[in-house]
Design a protein around this motif. Structure first.
Motif, mmCIF file in Angstrom:
data_model
loop_
_atom_site.group_PDB
_atom_site.id
_atom_site.type_symbol
_atom_site.label_atom_id
_atom_site.label_comp_id
_atom_site.label_asym_id
_atom_site.label_seq_id
_atom_site.Cartn_x
_atom_site.Cartn_y
_atom_site.Cartn_z
ATOM 1 N N ASN A 171 0.955 -1.312 0.122
ATOM 2 C CA ASN A 171 -0.089 -0.001 -0.051
ATOM 3 C C ASN A 171 0.806 1.184 0.090
ATOM 4 O O ASN A 171 0.314 2.303 -0.386
ATOM 5 N N ALA A 212 -0.195 -2.199 -4.374
ATOM 6 C CA ALA A 212 -1.582 -2.804 -3.938
ATOM 7 C C ALA A 212 -2.682 -2.347 -4.885
ATOM 8 O O ALA A 212 -3.542 -3.057 -5.567
ATOM 9 N N ARG A 213 -2.533 -1.156 -5.734
ATOM 10 C CA ARG A 213 -3.585 -0.684 -6.564
ATOM 11 C C ARG A 213 -3.391 -1.483 -7.759
ATOM 12 O O ARG A 213 -4.461 -1.934 -8.305
ATOM 13 N N ILE A 214 -2.235 -1.719 -8.387
ATOM 14 C CA ILE A 214 -1.889 -2.538 -9.518
ATOM 15 C C ILE A 214 -2.517 -3.981 -9.356
ATOM 16 O O ILE A 214 -2.990 -4.457 -10.323
ATOM 17 N N GLU A 261 0.276 7.509 -7.219
ATOM 18 C CA GLU A 261 -0.960 6.747 -7.491
ATOM 19 C C GLU A 261 -0.818 5.159 -7.767
ATOM 20 O O GLU A 261 -2.085 4.675 -7.883
ATOM 21 N N TRP A 262 0.090 4.832 -8.450
ATOM 22 C CA TRP A 262 0.371 3.437 -8.750
ATOM 23 C C TRP A 262 1.036 2.507 -7.812
ATOM 24 O O TRP A 262 2.217 1.950 -8.233
ATOM 25 N N SER A 263 0.327 2.357 -6.449
ATOM 26 C CA SER A 263 1.041 1.477 -5.590
ATOM 27 C C SER A 263 0.860 0.115 -6.042
ATOM 28 O O SER A 263 0.063 -0.271 -7.020
ATOM 29 N N ALA A 283 5.040 2.457 -4.564
ATOM 30 C CA ALA A 283 4.531 2.611 -5.865
ATOM 31 C C ALA A 283 5.775 2.258 -6.870
ATOM 32 O O ALA A 283 7.039 2.542 -6.526
ATOM 33 N N ARG A 308 -4.788 -4.995 -7.348
ATOM 34 C CA ARG A 308 -6.267 -4.845 -7.328
ATOM 35 C C ARG A 308 -6.674 -4.982 -8.894
ATOM 36 O O ARG A 308 -7.488 -5.793 -9.201
ATOM 37 N N ILE A 309 -6.206 -3.998 -9.877
ATOM 38 C CA ILE A 309 -6.645 -3.812 -10.999
ATOM 39 C C ILE A 309 -6.481 -5.194 -11.820
ATOM 40 O O ILE A 309 -7.053 -5.691 -12.623
#
Length: 153
Positions: free
Chosen positions: A54, A131-133, A127-129, A57, A135-136
């Motif tokens: 989290n 965790a985010r990647i 914005e490109w953590s 990035a 999830r996508i």
């Protein structure tokens, strides 16, 4: 040393970082396992506390000892974790949990010793953590399976 140099190692995967706090979470999920008693269970070269998927990035640049490293990608666990832990679903469990760790490329070689600090030097894409990647990636993977199933493929 990597067991499969075609898929492991190389410039984009020079260092694998795995958060130490995940060990307690794994102990809750799978029970006490001898591998969870010390860092290295997930094949990592580096383990720290206070920094997870989290918080990190793609493109983050860190000073580690006298080296400079850059986050290149999240780890995509492979079947070797299944064998290592004696659990046929371990790699899938690691991936679906999002507790994958990440890789660094080395921008400036240097010396690293135990207890050296890891200091953020540059952050270009917060914005490109990792965790985010993930999830996508997982959302698209599930959607793709549903589309194939629904189309009869």
């Amino acid at each position: 040393m990597q067991g499969d140099t075609a898929k492991h190692g190389g410039p984009e995967k020079a260092v694998h970082h795995y958060p130490h706090e995940h060990y307690a979470e794994w102990a809750q999920d799978i029970g006490q396992h001898p591998l969870l008693s010390s860092p290295g269970a997930f094949g990592e070269n580096l383990s720290t506390a206070g920094l997870t998927e989290n918080d990190v990035a793609i493109g983050d640049v860190f000073r580690l000892g006298s080296a400079i490293v850059e986050v290149s990608q999240g780890r995509q666990p492979c079947w070797r974790l299944n064998e290592r832990f004696g659990r046929k679903t371990m790699a899938r469990d690691v991936q679906s949990s999002g507790r994958t760790g990440w890789y660094y490329r080395v921008l400036q070689p240097g010396n690293v010793e135990p207890r050296n600090g890891l200091t953020l030097v540059e952050r270009s894409t917060p914005e490109w953590s990792i965790a985010r990647i993930w999830r996508i990636f997982l959302h698209r993977s599930v959607q793709s399976r549903r589309t194939r199933r629904d189309s009869g493929a």
